[in-house]
Enzyme design. Structure first.
Site, PDB file in Angstrom:
ATOM      1  N   ASN A   7       1.196  -3.325  -4.802  1.00  0.00           N
ATOM      2  CA  ASN A   7       0.328  -1.680  -3.924  1.00  0.00           C
ATOM      3  C   ASN A   7       0.327  -2.224  -2.129  1.00  0.00           C
ATOM      4  O   ASN A   7       0.081  -2.958  -1.846  1.00  0.00           O
ATOM      5  CB  ASN A   7      -0.147  -1.418  -4.637  1.00  0.00           C
ATOM      6  CG  ASN A   7      -0.800  -0.511  -3.791  1.00  0.00           C
ATOM      7  OD1 ASN A   7       0.084   0.639  -2.877  1.00  0.00           O
ATOM      8  ND2 ASN A   7      -2.189   0.212  -4.590  1.00  0.00           N
ATOM      9  N   ARG A  91       3.995   0.166  -6.327  1.00  0.00           N
ATOM     10  CA  ARG A  91       4.235   1.448  -6.471  1.00  0.00           C
ATOM     11  C   ARG A  91       4.482   2.065  -5.101  1.00  0.00           C
ATOM     12  O   ARG A  91       4.776   1.684  -3.718  1.00  0.00           O
ATOM     13  CB  ARG A  91       2.560   1.793  -6.327  1.00  0.00           C
ATOM     14  CG  ARG A  91       2.199   3.167  -5.860  1.00  0.00           C
ATOM     15  CD  ARG A  91       0.659   3.330  -4.981  1.00  0.00           C
ATOM     16  NE  ARG A  91       0.023   4.802  -5.416  1.00  0.00           N
ATOM     17  CZ  ARG A  91      -0.930   4.716  -4.217  1.00  0.00           C
ATOM     18  NH1 ARG A  91      -1.975   4.000  -3.682  1.00  0.00           N
ATOM     19  NH2 ARG A  91      -0.914   5.760  -4.771  1.00  0.00           N
ATOM     20  N   HIS A 180      -0.906  10.713  -7.270  1.00  0.00           N
ATOM     21  CA  HIS A 180      -1.375   9.760  -8.141  1.00  0.00           C
ATOM     22  C   HIS A 180      -1.519   9.481  -9.643  1.00  0.00           C
ATOM     23  O   HIS A 180      -1.783   9.837 -10.089  1.00  0.00           O
ATOM     24  CB  HIS A 180      -3.231  10.151  -7.741  1.00  0.00           C
ATOM     25  CG  HIS A 180      -3.362  10.576  -6.683  1.00  0.00           C
ATOM     26  ND1 HIS A 180      -4.991  10.886  -5.753  1.00  0.00           N
ATOM     27  CD2 HIS A 180      -3.513   9.073  -5.826  1.00  0.00           C
ATOM     28  CE1 HIS A 180      -5.401  10.710  -4.701  1.00  0.00           C
ATOM     29  NE2 HIS A 180      -4.376   9.358  -4.417  1.00  0.00           N
ATOM     30  N   ARG A 241      -8.784  12.460   5.290  1.00  0.00           N
ATOM     31  CA  ARG A 241      -7.687  13.750   5.007  1.00  0.00           C
ATOM     32  C   ARG A 241      -8.875  14.850   4.893  1.00  0.00           C
ATOM     33  O   ARG A 241      -9.577  15.172   4.633  1.00  0.00           O
ATOM     34  CB  ARG A 241      -6.206  13.547   3.670  1.00  0.00           C
ATOM     35  CG  ARG A 241      -5.617  12.252   4.119  1.00  0.00           C
ATOM     36  CD  ARG A 241      -4.933  12.429   3.155  1.00  0.00           C
ATOM     37  NE  ARG A 241      -4.911  10.471   2.816  1.00  0.00           N
ATOM     38  CZ  ARG A 241      -4.691  10.769   1.739  1.00  0.00           C
ATOM     39  NH1 ARG A 241      -3.634  11.385   0.716  1.00  0.00           N
ATOM     40  NH2 ARG A 241      -4.504   8.923   1.775  1.00  0.00           N
ATOM     41  N   GLU A 385      -4.001   1.320 -11.892  1.00  0.00           N
ATOM     42  CA  GLU A 385      -2.435   2.313 -11.944  1.00  0.00           C
ATOM     43  C   GLU A 385      -1.383   0.974 -12.714  1.00  0.00           C
ATOM     44  O   GLU A 385       0.368   0.713 -12.822  1.00  0.00           O
ATOM     45  CB  GLU A 385      -2.989   2.527 -10.494  1.00  0.00           C
ATOM     46  CG  GLU A 385      -2.864   3.288 -10.609  1.00  0.00           C
ATOM     47  CD  GLU A 385      -3.632   4.491  -8.866  1.00  0.00           C
ATOM     48  OE1 GLU A 385      -4.228   3.444  -8.446  1.00  0.00           O
ATOM     49  OE2 GLU A 385      -3.270   5.152  -8.439  1.00  0.00           O
TER      50      GLU A 385
END
Lengths: 402, 296
Positions: A7, A91, A180, A241, A385
């Site tokens: 990742n 990923r 996600h 964000r 993940e």
């Protein structure tokens, strides 16, 4: 099958070497501060203590090379030779409209990924860098891209279309994609197992609260809506964000501050959210501390964060026509009892009743934090993940073999 | 100091912009000037440029750290020994550039690409002092390098195709659109913008309209981001005048004759943004003080 899961962030590479036969991470670690002075490699073999090495790691290629040498090193390694790595799973944040599932990486796919950079400027370029680095370091080993967006392909059109001319969707693929996916998929399946019911019978909302944050509504295990949209900028307030915003705001600011597209983009992605409101930090722990010490902007940032999340939970409960399970996951979701408490406050009418003590005591473990009488089960589920990426990688690679 | 594949010579405004652009691409770069002090002043200039961008929300503090960590100041030209790409950004003076390329010819690997950043000078004339004219190419970046998305790739008479291809790759590394120019005085951008600026100065000198109104009309009328007089101030009036004189000498055409008002301002030392005064006035950060022009 031994699979290296990668990742890549802008200045970091997170990795795990997972043996899918027993779903054990043989080693996990992270290279941070890539391209900066004193890069750090943290490596943890599953059966030995963690090691930290610092050195000069200029780019992702050098970083991956370090990772592989660590995996095969005599003292800290978990395999004897790099040829034991049978596949690499990456990923990749944005798969656009094309990818409803994970795919094997080839030249054609790399071209597609580059075309998608504009859609995820914060992530896709680094993901591509990581793939290139692995192609150089581990030539000939199959690599698979696992997309954040793939899970949400099941969203109905009325959930993904924006209220702007339809021709823009046809022309540029402007629609909501959601992100996600691996995390929401993993925790929804774990949650169903925890409550002991088939996932197909559950109405569930999963809250992935990390640096980026999103909420997904699952109806019978299928994603029917999610809070991130065309890019990972929409939805919840995040570390840096903005999340949801009246689009006229950015037009106004661009005009008055004479901002370029790039500057406006960075303003929304890197200078906003908790950091933008608080002026202190993007880290929820530090926000909570500052708020407790009386910093009013930090308090406002925290309240905005939780209020926005609460609204999404309410909206998705309405979209689902009910709610059985609410899940908190990722860094903030797993560890911040304050965020969970503030978010669930006043949601008793939905059948959500938090057990204060269990909530306070839970950090990073699979736990039911609702009262025994709560109609909705509220769960903390640590995400994984990497395991989802490893499982997908194995499936795709095995499907290729004759 | 690590071995950087890219080296920039000249730590002035253009060199700084190039170094920042290379670093933004994720690559390391050595920034060389005559003394360590000058090279370090260049780094300071880059830091200030990044700070301005942070102020406009274009970058973050962690971007700043990462960007600066990839730029290494040096006063040692022999650092160019191992470089694959050498970019020269020293002042626009043929003799200076020729003598630098003579030195680089002796230092650099035979397969290195040597790029001269010039807006008007002849690539062939610069290349002629080296034993490898095929490896010399021009790239005309515009100031500010990090913001202007186009670069002119200028082929000298002897520039070989491989060198051109490497220049294209370098442009793409910096995320720039590129156009190809066959060597000719002024290339495209300088040749076309210079008479426009000069004409705006004539219109001002002849009292047709105020500086402010001239700029306003051109901005709103033709969609320019910046009016011609403000643009000349940004470029530096001495620089604009040297381009004109260069074009005049090469092409002997009346239209490249610098406007007397331009000569007057340059003689008075009013060179535009960098001296705080040109057609308009500027503060220490280069911001326009008032819309009023100084020549009204």
């Amino acid at each position: 099958m031994k699979i290296l899961v990668i990742n890549c962030g802008s200045s970091s590479v997170k990795y795990q070497l997972i043996d899918t036969d027993n779903e054990i991470a043989l080693a996990k670690g992270m290279v941070s501060r890539i391209g900066m002075s004193a890069s750090v490699l943290t490596h943890k073999p599953h059966d030995r203590p963690e090691v930290k090495v610092s050195g000069e790691i200029l780019d992702h290629i050098v970083a991956i090379e370090y990772v592989v040498s660590m995996l095969i090193s005599e003292n800290h390694g978990v395999i004897k030779d790099r040829s034991e790595i049978q596949a690499v799973g990456h990923r990749v944040v944005h798969g656009g409209e094309k990818f409803a599932d994970s795919v094997l990486i080839d030249v054609e796919l790399m071209r597609e990924l580059r075309n998608l950079i504009e859609l995820a400027p914060l992530h896709n370029p680094h993901n591509i860098r990581g793939i290139n680095a692995c192609q150089k370091t581990l030539p000939g080993i199959p690599q698979v891209a696992v997309f954040d967006t793939a899970l949400h392909h099941s969203m109905p059109p009325y959930a993904y279309i924006y209220g702007i001319p339809y021709v823009l969707y046809k022309r540029y693929g402007i629609r909501r994609y959601g992100f996600h996916g691996m995390s929401h998929r993993y925790v929804s399946q774990q949650a169903a197992a925890m409550v002991g019911k088939p996932i197909t019978e559950l109405k569930m909302i999963t809250c992935h609260l990390g640096n980026g944050a999103s909420v997904t509504a699952f109806d019978g295990g299928v994603s029917v809506d999610t809070s991130m949209g065309f890019t990972p900028l929409e939805g919840l307030l995040m570390g840096t964000r903005s999340g949801d915003l009246d689009p006229a705001v950015i037009l106004h600011v661009m005009a008055h501050e004479e901002l370029s597209l790039h500057e406006a983009n960075t303003l929304l992605n890197k200078h906003s959210g908790l950091a933008g409101i608080s002026g202190v930090t993007s880290d929820v722990r530090e926000i909570v501390e500052a708020a407790n010490e009386g910093n009013s902007n930090a308090k406002l940032a925290l309240e905005t964060y939780c209020y926005r999340l609460k609204k999404y939970i309410g909206a998705y409960a309405a979209a689902l026509g009910g709610l059985d399970v609410l899940v908190f996951t990722a860094g903030v979701g797993e560890n911040s009892a304050d965020v969970r408490r503030l978010t669930c406050e006043k949601l008793e009418f939905l059948g959500i009743a938090l057990d204060e003590t269990k909530n306070k005591e839970t950090a990073g473990t699979e736990t039911d934090i609702s009262t025994s009488g709560s109609r909705v089960r509220v769960l903390v589920v640590p995400t994984n993940e990497e395991l989802v990426i490893a499982r997908d990688t194995q499936r795709i690679v095995e499907a290729q073999q004759p | 100091m690590p071995v950087a594949k890219i080296i920039i010579i000249g730590a002035g405004v253009m060199g700084q912009g190039l170094a920042e652009a290379v670093s933004s691409s994720g690559n390391e770069v050595i920034l060389v000037d005559k003394t360590t002090k000058l090279a370090e002043r260049g780094i300071k200039g880059i830091a200030e440029s990044i700070d301005r961008e942070i102020h406009k929300w274009g970058l973050t503090q962690s971007d700043k750290k990462a960007l600066l960590a990839r730029i290494f100041p040096s006063s040692d030209l022999s650092q160019a020994e191992d470089a694959e790409t050498v970019i020269e950004a020293i002042p626009e003076d043929l003799q200076l550039k020729r003598s630098l390329f003579e030195k680089l010819d002796a230092i650099c690997r035979p397969d290195a690409v040597l790029i001269t950043n010039t807006g008007t000078l002849s690539i062939s004339e610069i290349a002629a002092v080296t034993q490898r004219p095929g490896k010399i190419i021009g790239m005309h970046f515009l100031n500010p390098v990090t913001k202007i998305p186009v670069v002119e790739i200028v082929k000298g008479l002897k520039t070989d195709d491989e060198t051109f291809q490497k220049a294209v790759e370098f442009a793409e590394l910096l995320n720039k659109k590129w156009i190809t120019v066959i060597e000719y005085p002024g290339y495209v951008t300088t040749r076309i913008i210079v008479p426009l600026l000069n004409e705006a100065m004539h219109v001002l000198m002849e009292g047709v309209a105020t500086a402010d109104h001239i700029d306003e009309a051109m901005k709103l009328g033709f969609g320019f981001n910046v009016g011609p007089l403000a643009l000349a101030d940004m470029m530096g009036l001495d620089v604009v005048m040297s381009w004109m004189e260069n074009l005049l000498e090469e092409l002997s055409e009346h239209k490249y004759n610098p406007c007397p008002l331009l000569r007057k301002l340059v003689r008075a030392g009013h060179l535009g943004v960098k001296t705080g005064k040109g057609f308009f006035e500027y503060d220490a950060d280069g911001e326009r003080i008032s819309p009023k022009s100084t020549t009204e």
